[in-house]
Design a protein around this motif. Structure first.
Motif: not given
Length: 83
Positions: A56-83
């Motif tokens: 939760v502590a890691w994810a909270r400041p990265r919510l936008g990046e996580l939503m983007r990554a979820w959308s990319v994965a849902a389109a069957d594409e590689n979401p890359g890394r999140i720092a």
């Protein structure tokens, strides 16, 4: 299944062709939890409390990046890394 982050022995992953609700998978040792990105609550599975707090502590400041990554994965594409 792309791994977008690894920290403190915890893997954060998305599956190809993800399904709603927007979520990610957190894996620690033999524990796996599906975590809703919007609420950061465990929807399915389990994690030890200390690791859940770290996720939760890691994810909270990265919510936008996580939503983007979820959308990319849902389109069957590689979401890359999140720092």
């Amino acid at each position: 299944m792309p791994t977008v982050a690894v920290f403190d022995g915890i893997k954060i992953q998305f599956y190809w062709t993800e399904h709603p609700p927007p979520h990610f998978h957190a894996e620690y040792a033999e524990f796996v939890a599906l975590i809703d990105i919007r609420t950061l609550e465990i929807v399915e599975g389990d994690l030890p409390k200390p690791q859940y707090r770290k996720v939760v502590a890691w994810a909270r400041p990265r919510l936008g990046e996580l939503m983007r990554a979820w959308s990319v994965a849902a389109a069957d594409e590689n979401p890359g890394r999140i720092a």
